[in-house]
Design a protein around this motif. Structure first.
Motif, mmCIF file in Angstrom:
data_model
loop_
_atom_site.group_PDB
_atom_site.id
_atom_site.type_symbol
_atom_site.label_atom_id
_atom_site.label_comp_id
_atom_site.label_asym_id
_atom_site.label_seq_id
_atom_site.Cartn_x
_atom_site.Cartn_y
_atom_site.Cartn_z
ATOM 1 N N ASP A 68 4.234 4.709 8.825
ATOM 2 C CA ASP A 68 2.890 4.215 8.510
ATOM 3 C C ASP A 68 2.315 3.345 9.616
ATOM 4 O OD1 ASP A 68 2.826 5.459 5.960
ATOM 5 O OD2 ASP A 68 4.085 3.869 5.171
ATOM 6 N N ASN A 69 2.579 3.725 10.856
ATOM 7 C CA ASN A 69 1.934 3.119 12.014
ATOM 8 C C ASN A 69 1.027 4.157 12.664
ATOM 9 O OD1 ASN A 69 2.846 0.255 12.874
ATOM 10 N ND2 ASN A 69 4.747 1.237 12.211
ATOM 11 N N PRO A 70 -0.137 3.754 13.198
ATOM 12 C CA PRO A 70 -1.070 4.722 13.815
ATOM 13 C C PRO A 70 -0.610 5.125 15.211
ATOM 14 C CG PRO A 70 -1.962 2.512 13.990
ATOM 15 C CD PRO A 70 -0.683 2.373 13.189
ATOM 16 N N GLY A 103 0.745 -1.235 0.000
ATOM 17 C CA GLY A 103 0.000 0.000 0.000
ATOM 18 C C GLY A 103 0.779 1.291 0.000
ATOM 19 N N ARG A 104 0.989 1.935 1.178
ATOM 20 C CA ARG A 104 1.409 3.315 1.230
ATOM 21 C C ARG A 104 2.908 3.506 1.126
ATOM 22 N NH1 ARG A 104 -1.265 4.313 6.785
ATOM 23 N NH2 ARG A 104 -1.059 2.090 6.833
ATOM 24 N N SER A 105 3.701 2.532 1.567
ATOM 25 C CA SER A 105 5.141 2.710 1.604
ATOM 26 C C SER A 105 5.813 1.670 0.735
ATOM 27 C CB SER A 105 5.667 2.606 3.035
ATOM 28 O OG SER A 105 5.175 3.639 3.818
ATOM 29 N N GLU A 106 6.945 2.008 0.207
ATOM 30 C CA GLU A 106 7.749 1.051 -0.539
ATOM 31 C C GLU A 106 8.576 0.287 0.471
ATOM 32 O OE1 GLU A 106 11.344 0.954 -3.818
ATOM 33 O OE2 GLU A 106 10.442 2.840 -3.199
ATOM 34 N N LEU A 107 8.339 -1.018 0.574
ATOM 35 C CA LEU A 107 9.004 -1.823 1.585
ATOM 36 C C LEU A 107 10.285 -2.388 0.989
ATOM 37 C CD1 LEU A 107 5.916 -3.583 3.081
ATOM 38 C CD2 LEU A 107 7.108 -1.558 3.881
ATOM 39 N N ARG A 108 11.354 -1.762 1.335
ATOM 40 C CA ARG A 108 12.631 -2.224 0.826
ATOM 41 C C ARG A 108 13.126 -3.397 1.656
ATOM 42 N NH1 ARG A 108 12.736 3.314 0.818
ATOM 43 N NH2 ARG A 108 13.005 4.303 -1.195
ATOM 44 N N GLY A 109 13.966 -4.197 1.051
ATOM 45 C CA GLY A 109 14.518 -5.359 1.724
ATOM 46 C C GLY A 109 15.684 -4.994 2.594
ATOM 47 N N LEU A 126 9.126 -7.398 9.332
ATOM 48 C CA LEU A 126 7.792 -7.676 9.880
ATOM 49 C C LEU A 126 6.774 -6.659 9.385
ATOM 50 C CD1 LEU A 126 8.760 -8.492 13.604
ATOM 51 C CD2 LEU A 126 8.237 -10.113 11.770
ATOM 52 N N ALA A 127 6.981 -6.089 8.223
ATOM 53 C CA ALA A 127 6.108 -5.021 7.736
ATOM 54 C C ALA A 127 4.736 -5.561 7.345
ATOM 55 C CB ALA A 127 6.751 -4.322 6.537
ATOM 56 N N ASP A 128 3.716 -4.709 7.531
ATOM 57 C CA ASP A 128 2.348 -4.971 7.054
ATOM 58 C C ASP A 128 1.774 -6.259 7.637
ATOM 59 O OD1 ASP A 128 0.049 -4.440 5.752
ATOM 60 O OD2 ASP A 128 0.750 -4.971 3.751
ATOM 61 N N ASP A 143 12.329 -4.087 10.438
ATOM 62 C CA ASP A 143 11.351 -3.361 9.626
ATOM 63 C C ASP A 143 9.962 -3.618 10.197
ATOM 64 O OD1 ASP A 143 9.842 -2.113 7.746
ATOM 65 O OD2 ASP A 143 10.634 -3.199 6.015
ATOM 66 N N ALA A 144 9.380 -2.594 10.830
ATOM 67 C CA ALA A 144 8.054 -2.725 11.446
ATOM 68 C C ALA A 144 7.074 -1.726 10.845
ATOM 69 C CB ALA A 144 8.161 -2.524 12.951
ATOM 70 N N ARG A 145 7.231 -1.363 9.593
ATOM 71 C CA ARG A 145 6.330 -0.412 8.953
ATOM 72 C C ARG A 145 4.967 -1.039 8.663
ATOM 73 N NH1 ARG A 145 10.069 1.269 4.023
ATOM 74 N NH2 ARG A 145 10.654 -0.916 4.292
ATOM 75 N N LEU A 146 3.977 -0.159 8.463
ATOM 76 C CA LEU A 146 2.636 -0.574 8.053
ATOM 77 C C LEU A 146 2.028 -1.600 9.003
ATOM 78 C CD1 LEU A 146 2.858 -0.838 4.164
ATOM 79 C CD2 LEU A 146 1.212 0.491 5.445
ATOM 80 N N ASN A 147 2.166 -1.358 10.289
ATOM 81 C CA ASN A 147 1.561 -2.215 11.298
ATOM 82 C C ASN A 147 0.533 -1.426 12.094
ATOM 83 O OD1 ASN A 147 2.704 -5.056 11.344
ATOM 84 N ND2 ASN A 147 4.591 -3.869 11.230
#
Length: 387
Positions: free
Chosen positions: A240-242, A6-12, A186-188, A208-212
Motif C-alpha cells: 500500500d505504498n504508491p 484503511g486498506r491493510s490490516e496492520l499487524r503488530g 512506522l505504518a500509515d 513495518d512501512a506499509r501505507l506510506n
C-alpha cells in the motif's frame, strides 16, 4: 472500538517474551473497561482498570510490581521528562527515580499526545515494548528514548504524519540509542523515505512501512538493508505504498527478486506510476510502454502512453473537427446548387421511370402480339382456296 487502518490490516510485531503478559492483560478490558481508561496488570492483581477520560498525566496509583500499563483515550498532550517516574521532580532526581522497575510493556494509544520531551520514559529500565500509535505527534525529543536500553518493540503507527520533516529528523536521533530494537512500526505515516537510523539498528528484525508515501527505495536504503558479518537482514513490509515502476525501479525490483523472503508482501505491491503501468504488479511490470533515459538523467522514464500521446489525440481530434466544420460550410454555401441538382436528378429519374412504364404497357397489349408461327411441314393455304 479503536479506529482501523484503511486498506491493510496492520499487524503488530512478533510476540516477544515481554509482550505475552500484555496480550493476556488486554484480552479482558474490552468488555469490562470503557474506551477511555487505563489498565495495569501485576502478579498480585492480574488486571485493574480505572476511568481515564480526565487523565492529563500518567497515573500515580500504578503499583511498583506492575508488568504492563495501558492508557487509552486520555488527554496527556505532553509527556514531560520522567513522566512515569515522578515527573514533577526536577533534574537528575526525576531521571534517577524508578517507580515501575518491572514494567515491560507500555501502551499509550489514542491519548492526543503531541509532544514527547527528552527523557520522557526515564525510570523504566525493564521496558521492552512501547506503543505510541494513533497520537498526533508534532515534536519528539532526540533523547526521548534515552533510558530505554532494553526496548525491543516500538510501535508508531499513524503517529508521525503531522510532524513533517523536523519530526523525522529528531526521530533519527531518538532511534540512534535503541540498539536492542527488534521491531519498528512506522505504518500509515505519509513517509516519503525511511529513517536512516531505523535501517541501521544492529538487531532489527522487522520494519513495518506499509501505507506510506514511498515511491521506491534509494540505492543507499537498499545497501543499508544488507547486513555484514553474517547477521540476518530485517524483514520489510511495503504494501500500500504508491511505488513508481519503470526504469527508476530497476534496482528495487532486482533486490526484491533476490530477497523475496525478506519482503513478505512483495507479491501485493502494485504500481502507482507512470500511467502506462498503473495498478500492475510491481515485480511483473513491463517497461515496454516506456522510453528509458540512461544518459545523464539515468533511471528516468518517459510514459509514451501519458501526456505526450494524450496531446497528440487531442490535436488529431481538433483537426477532424475543423475538417467537419469546413465540409458543413461548403454544404451551406452551395445549398441552392445542391437543391437544383437534386431537383434535376429527381426529374431525370421520373422521366426514366415513365419510359419504362410506357414500354411495359406496349408489351402488355394483345393486339400487338406477334402471330404464332405455322408448324413445320404444313402447306400454306390462301383464303380463296376450296380446301
Amino acid at each position: 472500538m479503536a479506529p482501523r487502518l484503511g486498506r491493510s490490516e496492520l499487524r503488530g510485531p512478533p510476540l516477544l517474551p515481554g509482550l505475552l503478559l500484555v496480550a493476556a492483560a488486554l484480552s479482558r478490558p474490552a468488555a469490562a473497561c470503557p474506551f477511555q481508561c487505563y489498565c495495569f496488570g501485576s502478579p498480585q492483581l492480574l488486571l485493574r482498570c480505572a476511568p481515564g477520560a480526565e487523565l492529563r498525566q500518567p497515573p500515580r496509583d500504578v503499583p511498583p510490581d506492575a508488568r504492563n500499563l495501558t492508557i487509552v483515550g486520555a488527554n496527556l498532550t505532553v509527556l514531560r521528562a520522567a513522566a512515569f517516574a515522578g515527573g514533577d521532580a526536577d533534574g537528575e532526581e526525576a531521571a534517577a527515580r524508578v517507580r515501575l522497575p518491572l514494567l515491560t510493556a507500555l501502551r499509550l494509544t489514542h491519548n492526543n499526545i503531541e509532544v514527547v520531551e527528552d527523557g520522557a520514559f526515564d525510570g523504566l529500565p525493564s521496558l521492552t515494548a512501547l506503543d505510541l500509535s494513533h497520537n498526533p505527534l508534532r515534536a519528539l525529543g532526540g533523547g526521548a528514548f534515552r533510558g530505554l536500553l532494553a526496548l525491543r518493540s516500538l510501535q508508531l503507527t499513524r503517529a508521525l504524519a503531522r510532524g513533517g520533516p523536523a519530526l523525522l529528523a529528531t526521530l533519527d536521533d531518538a532511534l540512534e540509542r535503541l540498539d536492542e530494537l527488534r521491531f519498528l512500526g512506522l505504518a500509515d505515516n505519509a513517509l516519503s523515505r525511511l529513517p536512516p537510523a531505523a535501517l541501521s539498528r544492529p538487531h532489527l528484525e522487522q520494519l513495518d512501512a506499509r501505507l506510506n508515501a514511498l515511491a521506491g527505495l534509494s540505492p543507499d536504503e537498499l545497501r543499508a538493508l544488507e547486513r555484514d558479518g553474517g547477521r540476518p537482514a530485517p524483514r520489510l513490509l511495503l504494501a500500500d505504498n504508491p511505488l513508481r515502476c519503470g526504469c527508476a525501479a530497476r534496482p528495487l525490483r532486482a533486490w526484491l527478486r533476490n530477497a523475496t523472503e525478506r519482503v513478505p508482501d512483495a507479491r501485493l505491491l502494485r504500481c502507482a506510476a507512470p500511467r502506462a503501468l498503473l495498478d500492475r504488479p510491481f515485480l511483473d511490470a513491463d517497461e515496454a510502454p516506456l522510453r528509458c533515459d540512461d544518459g545523464p538523467g539515468r533511471g528516468e522514464d518517459v510514459d509514451l502512453a501519458g501526456p505526450e500521446l494524450e496531446a497528440s489525440y487531442v490535436f488529431f481530434g481538433l483537426v477532424l473537427a475543423l475538417i467537419g466544420l469546413i465540409f458543413l460550410m461548403v454544404l451551406y454555401l452551395n445549398r441552392r446548387g445542391i437543391q437544383r441538382w437534386m431537383r434535376n436528378l429527381r426529374e431525370a429519374c421520373r422521366d426514366q421511370m415513365e419510359g419504362y412504364h410506357y414500354r411495359y404497357e406496349q408489351d402488355a397489349d394483345p393486339r400487338r402480339a406477334p402471330a404464332p408461327a405455322a408448324p413445320a411441314g404444313s402447306r400454306a393455304t390462301s383464303p380463296g382456296s376450296g380446301l
